[in-house]
Design a protein around this motif. Structure first.
Motif, PDB file in Angstrom:
ATOM      1  N   ILE A 192       0.637  -1.181   0.007  1.00  0.00           N
ATOM      2  CA  ILE A 192      -0.005   0.151   0.010  1.00  0.00           C
ATOM      3  C   ILE A 192       0.870   1.274   0.037  1.00  0.00           C
ATOM      4  N   ARG A 193       1.834   1.122   0.842  1.00  0.00           N
ATOM      5  CA  ARG A 193       2.808   2.373   0.993  1.00  0.00           C
ATOM      6  C   ARG A 193       3.496   2.723  -0.416  1.00  0.00           C
ATOM      7  N   LYS A 194       3.954   1.633  -1.030  1.00  0.00           N
ATOM      8  CA  LYS A 194       4.801   1.740  -2.236  1.00  0.00           C
ATOM      9  C   LYS A 194       3.939   2.231  -3.445  1.00  0.00           C
ATOM     10  N   ASN A 195       2.455   1.852  -3.593  1.00  0.00           N
ATOM     11  CA  ASN A 195       1.454   2.477  -4.578  1.00  0.00           C
ATOM     12  C   ASN A 195       0.951   4.078  -4.129  1.00  0.00           C
ATOM     13  N   ALA A 196       1.069   4.400  -2.724  1.00  0.00           N
ATOM     14  CA  ALA A 196       0.871   5.577  -2.377  1.00  0.00           C
ATOM     15  C   ALA A 196       1.858   6.745  -3.042  1.00  0.00           C
ATOM     16  N   ARG A 197       1.350   7.916  -3.407  1.00  0.00           N
ATOM     17  CA  ARG A 197       2.255   8.898  -3.877  1.00  0.00           C
ATOM     18  C   ARG A 197       3.060   9.632  -2.661  1.00  0.00           C
ATOM     19  N   ILE A 225     -14.062   1.719  13.120  1.00  0.00           N
ATOM     20  CA  ILE A 225     -12.328   2.160  13.147  1.00  0.00           C
ATOM     21  C   ILE A 225     -12.058   2.397  14.701  1.00  0.00           C
ATOM     22  N   LYS A 226     -13.050   3.197  15.356  1.00  0.00           N
ATOM     23  CA  LYS A 226     -12.591   3.360  16.815  1.00  0.00           C
ATOM     24  C   LYS A 226     -12.866   1.989  17.942  1.00  0.00           C
ATOM     25  N   MET A 227     -13.505   1.052  17.358  1.00  0.00           N
ATOM     26  CA  MET A 227     -13.709   0.058  18.195  1.00  0.00           C
ATOM     27  C   MET A 227     -12.487  -0.767  18.126  1.00  0.00           C
ATOM     28  N   HIS A 228     -11.348  -0.675  17.257  1.00  0.00           N
ATOM     29  CA  HIS A 228     -10.272  -1.540  17.098  1.00  0.00           C
ATOM     30  C   HIS A 228     -10.824  -2.900  16.948  1.00  0.00           C
ATOM     31  N   LYS A 229     -11.552  -3.503  16.366  1.00  0.00           N
ATOM     32  CA  LYS A 229     -11.910  -4.838  16.543  1.00  0.00           C
ATOM     33  C   LYS A 229     -11.225  -5.569  15.041  1.00  0.00           C
ATOM     34  N   LYS A 230     -10.993  -4.905  14.283  1.00  0.00           N
ATOM     35  CA  LYS A 230     -10.462  -5.336  12.904  1.00  0.00           C
ATOM     36  C   LYS A 230      -9.794  -4.426  12.040  1.00  0.00           C
ATOM     37  N   ILE A 231      -8.672  -4.831  11.088  1.00  0.00           N
ATOM     38  CA  ILE A 231      -8.067  -3.785  10.145  1.00  0.00           C
ATOM     39  C   ILE A 231      -9.153  -3.446   9.455  1.00  0.00           C
ATOM     40  N   ILE A 232      -9.228  -2.198   9.233  1.00  0.00           N
ATOM     41  CA  ILE A 232     -10.068  -1.527   8.255  1.00  0.00           C
ATOM     42  C   ILE A 232      -9.322  -0.626   7.145  1.00  0.00           C
ATOM     43  N   VAL A 233      -9.566  -0.961   6.104  1.00  0.00           N
ATOM     44  CA  VAL A 233      -8.908  -0.103   4.970  1.00  0.00           C
ATOM     45  C   VAL A 233      -9.942   0.817   4.329  1.00  0.00           C
ATOM     46  N   CYS A 234      -9.521   2.040   3.752  1.00  0.00           N
ATOM     47  CA  CYS A 234     -10.340   2.970   2.986  1.00  0.00           C
ATOM     48  C   CYS A 234     -10.662   2.400   1.492  1.00  0.00           C
ATOM     49  N   GLU A 235     -12.209   2.517   1.717  1.00  0.00           N
ATOM     50  CA  GLU A 235     -12.673   1.826   0.215  1.00  0.00           C
ATOM     51  C   GLU A 235     -12.492   2.756  -0.870  1.00  0.00           C
ATOM     52  N   TYR A 236     -11.720   3.737  -0.651  1.00  0.00           N
ATOM     53  CA  TYR A 236     -11.479   4.475  -2.091  1.00  0.00           C
ATOM     54  C   TYR A 236      -9.952   4.258  -2.235  1.00  0.00           C
ATOM     55  N   CYS A 237      -9.057   4.388  -1.426  1.00  0.00           N
ATOM     56  CA  CYS A 237      -7.574   4.360  -1.784  1.00  0.00           C
ATOM     57  C   CYS A 237      -6.873   3.146  -1.086  1.00  0.00           C
ATOM     58  N   GLY A 238      -7.546   2.292  -0.381  1.00  0.00           N
ATOM     59  CA  GLY A 238      -7.099   1.121   0.188  1.00  0.00           C
ATOM     60  C   GLY A 238      -5.956   1.277   1.241  1.00  0.00           C
ATOM     61  N   ILE A 240      -4.750   1.675   5.043  1.00  0.00           N
ATOM     62  CA  ILE A 240      -5.202   1.212   6.370  1.00  0.00           C
ATOM     63  C   ILE A 240      -5.733   2.251   7.395  1.00  0.00           C
ATOM     64  N   MET A 241      -6.994   2.143   7.899  1.00  0.00           N
ATOM     65  CA  MET A 241      -7.354   3.202   8.903  1.00  0.00           C
ATOM     66  C   MET A 241      -7.068   3.069  10.410  1.00  0.00           C
ATOM     67  N   ILE A 242      -6.867   4.195  10.859  1.00  0.00           N
ATOM     68  CA  ILE A 242      -6.598   4.099  12.342  1.00  0.00           C
ATOM     69  C   ILE A 242      -7.236   5.254  12.971  1.00  0.00           C
ATOM     70  N   ASP A 243      -7.752   5.006  14.339  1.00  0.00           N
ATOM     71  CA  ASP A 243      -8.440   6.024  15.305  1.00  0.00           C
ATOM     72  C   ASP A 243      -7.351   7.161  15.585  1.00  0.00           C
ATOM     73  N   PRO A 244      -7.695   8.472  15.453  1.00  0.00           N
ATOM     74  CA  PRO A 244      -6.888   9.466  15.876  1.00  0.00           C
ATOM     75  C   PRO A 244      -6.047   9.121  17.217  1.00  0.00           C
ATOM     76  N   GLU A 245      -6.950   8.752  17.963  1.00  0.00           N
ATOM     77  CA  GLU A 245      -6.770   8.851  19.623  1.00  0.00           C
ATOM     78  C   GLU A 245      -5.674   7.693  19.843  1.00  0.00           C
ATOM     79  N   LEU A 246      -5.964   6.470  18.892  1.00  0.00           N
ATOM     80  CA  LEU A 246      -5.155   5.395  19.152  1.00  0.00           C
ATOM     81  C   LEU A 246      -3.822   5.678  18.605  1.00  0.00           C
ATOM     82  N   ALA A 247      -3.809   6.583  17.523  1.00  0.00           N
ATOM     83  CA  ALA A 247      -2.560   6.856  16.709  1.00  0.00           C
ATOM     84  C   ALA A 247      -1.808   8.199  17.846  1.00  0.00           C
ATOM     85  N   GLY A 248      -2.489   8.592  18.831  1.00  0.00           N
ATOM     86  CA  GLY A 248      -1.905   9.613  19.614  1.00  0.00           C
ATOM     87  C   GLY A 248      -1.759  11.082  18.844  1.00  0.00           C
ATOM     88  N   VAL A 249      -2.799  11.060  17.818  1.00  0.00           N
ATOM     89  CA  VAL A 249      -2.814  12.610  17.461  1.00  0.00           C
ATOM     90  C   VAL A 249      -4.120  13.262  17.945  1.00  0.00           C
TER      91      VAL A 249
END
Length: 285
Positions: A192-197, A225-238, A240-249
């Motif tokens: 995913i990272r390689k394909n992302a600009r 995403i906030k429940m952190h029960k499974k890995i969720i990806v964006c349906e548009y760009c693919g 991986i999504m993470i909750d801001p609070e979990l990311a420490g942002v």
């Protein structure tokens, strides 16, 4: 104490580790970005020099071929001149007109051969001179490119020296984090990272949208995403999504403006005309 198996980590721990890896790799990318176009410029100059060296070798080969051709023509001229001298001596001993005509034609033929060889030698001399000029120009270009290459390399080396220690530290940190991530998830993240600009493989939700492509995320998906029960990806760009609070942002919460209160207007009847007039309630006492 035994290290925890990456497959045994919870989804929350996996996402945290992935985001830490992303921030580390982004920091490495920033260090590399400081070099700008210098690596490409160095590579282009090296390619130019290699191409010019090939051209120089080719020109030298052509000059050598022309010089060999000149030597061969000079040898042919010597043989023709020797034949002419021999035929001229034989003219003194001819017994009939037929022998005389034959010798005369041979002398004429060898003379033409000598003239042709001299013409070829002159043409080859012109070609050699042209190729020598081309050789000189190519060698000047090589010298110019080498000087520019040395300057670019010195500039690049200075930047690399300034960032080498920090970059090495970040690379070691990235290696340690990769060990903590299960191989299949790590492979997906790298793809995913390689394909992302922008090199982002995992992003947090920003203002109800994906932090990578900025497309709106449905409320139910945000809740997942906030429940952190499974890995969720964006349906548009693919990504991986993470909750801001979990990311420490820390994210700014939009403040709602309170609607302004309208003054109530009380209708009163004029004592003279009997008409109703609007009178603000704050003026009635």
């Amino acid at each position: 104490m035994a290290k925890k198996d990456p497959t045994d980590l919870s989804v929350e721990e996996k996402l945290k580790t992935l985001y830490q890896l992303q921030t580390t790799l982004s920091a490495i990318d920033e260090k590399k970005a400081l070099r700008g176009e210098l690596p490409l410029e160095v590579q282009d100059l090296e390619d130019d020099i290699a191409g010019l060296n090939t051209r120089v070798e080719k020109i030298k080969g052509e000059i050598e071929d022309f010089q060999q051709a000149v030597s061969q023509k000079k040898s042919e001229i010597n043989e023709a001149q020797a034949s002419v001298e021999r035929y001229k001596k034989q003219l003194d001993d001819v017994k009939n007109n037929r022998e005389y005509d034959t010798l005369t034609k041979e002398i004429e033929f060898q003379t033409l051969e000598i003239e042709l060889c001299n013409k070829k030698i002159r043409e080859a001399g012109i070609k050699v001179e042209e190729r020598q000029n081309d050789l000189k120009h190519a060698e000047e270009l090589i010298a110019d490119r080498r000087q520019a290459l040395e300057e670019k390399k010195n500039e690049l080396d200075e930047i690399i020296d300034e960032t080498r220690a920090e970059e090495e530290r970040l690379k070691e940190k990235a290696k340690d984090l990769e060990i903590k991530i299960e191989p299949r998830l790590l492979t997906s993240f790298k793809r995913i990272r390689k394909n992302a600009r922008n090199g982002l493989g995992i992003v947090y939700v920003q203002r109800d949208a994906c932090g990578g492509c900025f497309n709106k995320i449905p409320p139910q998906r945000q809740l997942d995403i906030k429940m952190h029960k499974k890995i969720i990806v964006c349906e548009y760009c693919g990504r991986i999504m993470i909750d801001p609070e979990l990311a420490g942002v820390k994210t700014e919460t939009p403040t709602e403006e309170k609607p302004k209160r309208k003054r109530a207007i009380r209708k009163t009847r004029s004592t003279k005309t009997g008409e109703l007039k609007g009178v603000p309630t704050d003026r009635l006492s």
